[in-house]
Motif scaffolding. Structure first.
Motif, PDB file in Angstrom:
ATOM      1  N   PHE A   1       1.402  -1.079  -0.104  1.00 11.18           N
ATOM      2  CA  PHE A   1      -0.293   0.000   0.262  1.00 11.18           C
ATOM      3  C   PHE A   1       1.111   1.529   0.138  1.00 11.18           C
ATOM      4  N   ASN A   2       0.592   1.903  -0.684  1.00  8.62           N
ATOM      5  CA  ASN A   2       0.638   3.943  -0.566  1.00  8.62           C
ATOM      6  C   ASN A   2       0.510   4.187   0.148  1.00  8.62           C
ATOM      7  N   PRO A   3       1.708   5.127   0.882  1.00 10.65           N
ATOM      8  CA  PRO A   3       0.933   5.567   2.512  1.00 10.65           C
ATOM      9  C   PRO A   3       1.022   6.866   1.598  1.00 10.65           C
ATOM     10  N   LYS A   4      -0.703   7.874   2.805  1.00  7.16           N
ATOM     11  CA  LYS A   4      -0.570   8.942   2.069  1.00  7.16           C
ATOM     12  C   LYS A   4       0.282   9.827   2.846  1.00  7.16           C
ATOM     13  N   GLY A   5       0.212  11.284   2.548  1.00  7.12           N
ATOM     14  CA  GLY A   5       0.901  11.904   2.461  1.00  7.12           C
ATOM     15  C   GLY A   5       0.918  13.330   3.707  1.00  7.12           C
TER      16      GLY A   5
END
Length: 117
Positions: free
Chosen positions: A113-117
């Motif tokens: 999963f891509n972390p939210k920035g």
């Protein structure tokens, strides 16, 4: 059925205490996390947490207070087996599987999963 009910009740009580601490005090979730681990360890060292585990099973061992209990009870057990050197190896032996699983699954989730920035 009774085992599941007691696990639900004991685990629920622990979670309610944590939620009340976050809602009614200036403690952050990180403070509550540390408090529960330390409290589980202290209660275990005093011999007061094992009866809760005996009644609540996973309801007492899965929350963070159960991790503190595992650290202290593992250390005490290892000290009884090997003496002084058990101070250094007991906590690691008692919690190695859980720590390894947390690290491995954490890495897997970070890759997927891509972390939210």
């Amino acid at each position: 059925m009774e085992t599941y009910l007691m696990a639900f009740i004991i685990g629920g009580i622990i979670c309610v205490i944590g939620q009340l601490l976050m809602d009614l005090t200036p403690l952050t979730p990180a403070h509550v996390l540390v408090l529960f681990v330390v409290l589980g360890g202290v209660l275990s060292g005093l011999g007061l947490y094992q009866p809760i585990v005996d009644i609540g099973g996973a309801g007492a061992t899965v929350p963070l207070s159960g991790f503190g209990h595992a650290l202290v009870s593992g250390t005490i057990e290892e000290i009884n087996k090997t003496g002084f050197w058990g101070i250094f190896s007991g906590a690691v032996k008692a919690t190695a599987t859980g720590i390894t699983a947390a690290v491995v699954f954490g890495v897997i989730m970070a890759v997927i999963f891509n972390p939210k920035g």
